[in-house]
Design an enzyme around this catalytic site. Structure first.
Site, PDB file in Angstrom:
ATOM      1  N   SER A 412      -3.839  -5.365   8.874  1.00  0.00           N
ATOM      2  CA  SER A 412      -2.837  -5.890   7.935  1.00  0.00           C
ATOM      3  C   SER A 412      -3.502  -6.630   6.770  1.00  0.00           C
ATOM      4  O   SER A 412      -2.852  -6.942   5.777  1.00  0.00           O
ATOM      5  CB  SER A 412      -1.903  -6.853   8.663  1.00  0.00           C
ATOM      6  OG  SER A 412      -2.663  -7.912   9.201  1.00  0.00           O
ATOM      7  N   HIS A 433      -0.959   0.836   7.380  1.00  0.00           N
ATOM      8  CA  HIS A 433      -0.456  -0.486   7.775  1.00  0.00           C
ATOM      9  C   HIS A 433       1.027  -0.378   8.083  1.00  0.00           C
ATOM     10  O   HIS A 433       1.845  -0.284   7.175  1.00  0.00           O
ATOM     11  CB  HIS A 433      -0.719  -1.491   6.658  1.00  0.00           C
ATOM     12  CG  HIS A 433      -0.172  -2.862   6.944  1.00  0.00           C
ATOM     13  ND1 HIS A 433       0.279  -3.703   5.951  1.00  0.00           N
ATOM     14  CD2 HIS A 433       0.030  -3.521   8.109  1.00  0.00           C
ATOM     15  CE1 HIS A 433       0.704  -4.832   6.501  1.00  0.00           C
ATOM     16  NE2 HIS A 433       0.556  -4.736   7.808  1.00  0.00           N
ATOM     17  N   GLU A 445       2.315   0.960   4.522  1.00  0.00           N
ATOM     18  CA  GLU A 445       1.366   0.779   3.413  1.00  0.00           C
ATOM     19  C   GLU A 445       0.167   1.675   3.679  1.00  0.00           C
ATOM     20  O   GLU A 445      -0.499   1.552   4.715  1.00  0.00           O
ATOM     21  CB  GLU A 445       0.915  -0.680   3.322  1.00  0.00           C
ATOM     22  CG  GLU A 445       1.802  -1.578   2.487  1.00  0.00           C
ATOM     23  CD  GLU A 445       1.217  -2.980   2.311  1.00  0.00           C
ATOM     24  OE1 GLU A 445       0.594  -3.477   3.254  1.00  0.00           O
ATOM     25  OE2 GLU A 445       1.392  -3.567   1.236  1.00  0.00           O
ATOM     26  N   ASN A 483       1.436  -8.447   1.896  1.00  0.00           N
ATOM     27  CA  ASN A 483       0.926  -9.727   2.406  1.00  0.00           C
ATOM     28  C   ASN A 483       0.188 -10.524   1.336  1.00  0.00           C
ATOM     29  O   ASN A 483       0.195 -11.748   1.351  1.00  0.00           O
ATOM     30  CB  ASN A 483       0.017  -9.490   3.620  1.00  0.00           C
ATOM     31  CG  ASN A 483       0.813  -9.092   4.853  1.00  0.00           C
ATOM     32  OD1 ASN A 483       2.040  -9.255   4.879  1.00  0.00           O
ATOM     33  ND2 ASN A 483       0.152  -8.557   5.855  1.00  0.00           N
TER      34      ASN A 483
END
Ligand code: T1G
Length: 702
Positions: A412, A433, A445, A483
């Site tokens: 991640s 991801h 992702e 993120n």
């Protein structure tokens, strides 16, 4: 009758075929072609009945959504479909509509203007307009209750989900289920009814009488909860209710007013933007449809934890056999037990049958060895988020997997290039991801390394669609797109409680904006220890003297890891309902005292702007760095992975609705108050604001 609609004849039956690939949308020329064909068939004495069918894989999938932007921008007037459907309904000769694939929106409305409907057993029908922030605008809210009954019509128009062919027949929307050749079935049906009197749907009023008013009240309560911030659902209910109170003509008039109000709303523009955005992100500049792809016929997942189990389910759900490997039997057994429970829950809820569950479980092979890894087409690593372990695994895979096997990591935040450096095949290494729960969340992702090949990227994007995910390509930086942007968003939410806001004020402000949860609630859900561990791993990278949030660390040092510990920023009762945690307030006051921060009451506007503009500013930096290809890629990430409200379009779309000049001005205010290390305006925002432009005008530099 024109290039988009053809009229042919089989003896006494006229066949009108719509030919507007790929989904037979009601683009300009299609309704006109249908009407002209119906009129020609009525003028032809050899014709006794008419069949209307879609060419290719489907009936009509609705109005051409691309036309709405031209209507709301004033480029062209709204072309009402309702009058054209009346011509079909007024045909003296019976019109039998043959539905295969899907009849959605204007497609179902067109079908209901016919006198009969036959439907392929695999087809679906629905009024999904509410998902675009609008309502049926061609008498769907008036004809559907006449065929399916008011309660079902309210549900279909306010929720927007399609129903099966079988249910359509059971409800009375369709007259016959056709197994096999839909055209042949429709022609046979047309011959059966050719001499029967024609009954117009709009004259069928028997299902409108005696409706319990609770049907509408309950639907409104549900819409307020499940379609928060979206007026279209309530408008759809009002329109269907009008069918029980007004004449058909008055009901259509009322529907048209509501449709226009919804069409010109920001919510509808945002939802239509999101609809096309999900399809735009699949288009990668420089990696066209001609790019070769690898066939993915088998897979392996390393790690049977929460993520690994969910990822394995995605492959099984797509019919792809998948090995799931662990290092210890108890961990493997736990992983399989979770998978089995998840499937059993779906069976219990009627999502699919026990047989389907058994088929999917049979596609999953649990094991403790690398047996069979030499044959699979892709391996997805989903182990503990530590670089050393990932490198060890990729080094091993490099010696086992066949040369054409894609090696993907579900990391991640870690660096894909570092992981790829453990192999001799960096061109085959990529990030996949997934978002927890991986078998539910739609976002994937796809993170490209500097050496990842175009073929591996193209394969990953296509695989995302096969796994029913929305795949978004991201560049390789810490946190990728989602993120990376979440970091300053969370940072500001935590600064705000140190400065005087309460946890509840921060969470409620962002929840009221439309987020599924407030930022501090999300942190508690994910587990404060996750961030705590990452902060400790990256502490050495922090710039000395730059303020960092401190309350979360204090909570973690006291074992307050969030929901899983019964308390974090908030305390949680046995039903995980949050209540204020006095420790958090005490830690915040302590941090403020020790940091010389003057605490104050903080407005909702400041809370919202501090969190949202931190997110948006970081998004603009991702565009400048080429980590995200386009603003829409960022928006699709947030709509599908982070609970951002779709009716706001995404953080970048929202910034455009505020106006970049205003966004920049607020960021510069925060920079003056909190320093440039935290609040330096992204140059892209400064440039676009200076030029009076929007993010939507940004062209990818890729
Ligand atoms: N209008 C214009 N383009 C459309 C379209 C539509 N209705 N539906 C799909 N496309 C494009 C899509 O953008 C993509 O383009 C290509 O077709 C393939 O779509 C009057 C006002 C039908 C279930 O909401 O749900 O009717 O990327 O990749 O996965 O009262 O498309 O290739 O350039 O999605 O097989 C109501 C929307 C409209 C249905 C097929 N109808 N479409 O899914 O293919 S409002 C809808 C879908 C209305 C009436 C009201 C899905 C699909 P490109 P795809 P798919």
């Amino acid at each position: 009758m024109n290039d988009l609609v053809k009229l042919t004849q089989q003896n006494e039956i006229a066949i009108i075929t719509i030919d507007n690939p790929p989904v037979n949308a009601l683009s300009p020329g299609v309704p006109e072609g249908i009407v002209a064909s119906v009129e020609a068939a009525n003028a032809d004495p050899t014709i006794k009945a008419i069949v209307l069918i879609g060419g290719g894989t489907t009936f009509i999938s609705g109005a051409d959504i691309r036309e709405f932007g031209k209507m709301t921008s004033g480029e062209k007037p709204r072309i009402a479909l309702t009058p054209k459907l009346l011509i079909i309904e007024d045909s003296a000769k019976p019109v039998v509509v043959a539905i295969h694939g899907q009849a959605l929106g204007g497609g179902l409305e067109t079908a209901m203007a016919g006198h009969y409907r036959v439907i392929a057993d695999t087809a679906q029908v629905g009024q999904p307009e509410v998902k675009l922030g609008i309502i049926p605008g061609a008498a769907g809210t008036q004809r559907l209750p006449r065929l399916a009954g008011v309660a079902k019509a309210v549900e279909m128009c306010a929720v927007g989900d399609p129903i099966s062919a079988k249910e359509a027949v059971a409800l009375g929307i369709a007259d016959r289920l056709i197994e096999g050749d839909i055209l042949a079935g429709a022609i046979a049906f047309a011959r059966e009814i050719a001499d029967k009197p024609v009954v117009r749907t709009r004259d069928r009023n028997e299902k409108l009488a005696g409706v319990d008013p609770a049907v509408f009240a309950t639907a409104r309560d549900t819409a307020r909860k499940t379609k928060r911030g979206q007026p279209a659902a309530l408008a759809a209910i009002d329109a269907v209710e009008a069918a029980t109170k007004l004449s058909f003509e008055e009901g259509c008039e009322f529907e048209g007013q509501l449709f226009n109000e919804c069409l010109f709303s920001i919510e509808s523009k945002a939802l239509i933007y999101a609809f096309f955005g999900e399809r735009t992100v699949a288009k990668i500049p420089g990696i066209g449809k001609e790019t070769a792809t690898y066939e993915i016929k088998s897979a392996a997942v390393i790690g049977a934890g929460t993520m690994g189990g969910g990822i394995a389910m995605n492959y099984a759900n797509a019919g792809i056999p998948v090995i799931i490997k662990e290092t210890a039997q108890d961990a493997l057994d736990r992983g399989l037990a979770v998978i089995r429970k998840n499937y059993a829950n779906s069976v219990a809820k009627g999502r699919f049958s026990q047989a389907v569950m058994d088929q999917r479980m049979a596609l999953i092979t649990p094991q403790l060895t690398y047996d069979g890894f030499e044959q699979v087409d892709i391996v997805v690593e989903a182990v503990f988020e530590g670089m050393a372990l990932k490198k060890e695994i990729f080094g091993t895979l490099d010696t086992i997997a066949k040369p054409s096997c894609i090696l993907a990591s579900n990391t991640s935040t870690l660096n894909i290039d570092d992981i790829a450096s453990a192999t001799k095949r960096p061109q085959m290494v990529i990030g996949h991801h997934f978002f927890s729960p991986a078998n539910v969340m739609r976002l994937l992702e796809v993170v490209r390394g500097k050496d990842t090949s175009k073929e591996v990227i193209a394969t990953s994007m296509a695989l995302g669609k096969k796994l029913k995910k929305v795949a978004v390509l991201a560049g390789n930086c810490r946190g990728f797109i989602g993120n990376r942007m979440l970091h300053p968003y969370f940072r500001e939410s935590q600064f705000l409680i140190e400065e005087g806001a309460t946890v509840e004020e921060v969470n409620k402000t962002l929840y009221d904006f439309g987020w599924a949860m407030g930022p501090l609630a999300v942190s508690d859900l994910a587990g404060l220890d996750v961030g705590w561990r990452i902060r400790k791993e990256f502490r050495h990278l922090e710039k000395p003297g730059v303020r960092v949030p401190l309350v979360a660390d204090l909570l973690c040092e006291n074992g307050r890891f969030g929901q899983k510990a019964g308390c974090g920023f908030s305390k949680y009762d046995e039903n995980r309902r949050p209540v204020p945690n006095p420790e958090t307030a005490a830690f915040a006051e302590q941090v403020a005292r020790e940091g010389g921060i003057e605490r104050r009451s903080i407005s909702k506007d400041e809370i919202l702007d501090r969190c949202m503009y931190a997110l948006i500013n970081e998004g603009a930096k991702l565009l400048e760095e080429g980590i995200a290809l386009r603003p829409v890629d960022i928006d699709i990430v947030y709509l599908n992975g982070y609970g951002f409200p779709a009716w706001r379009g995404g953080p970048m779309f929202y910034a455009d609705t505020v106006g970049l000049k205003k966004v920049l001005a607020r960021i510069e205010e925060f920079e003056a108050q909190h320093g440039s290390d935290l609040w330096s305006p992204a140059p892209l925002i400064k440039r676009l604001a200076a030029e009076g432009k929007t993010f939507s005008s940004y062209e990818t530099q890729a």
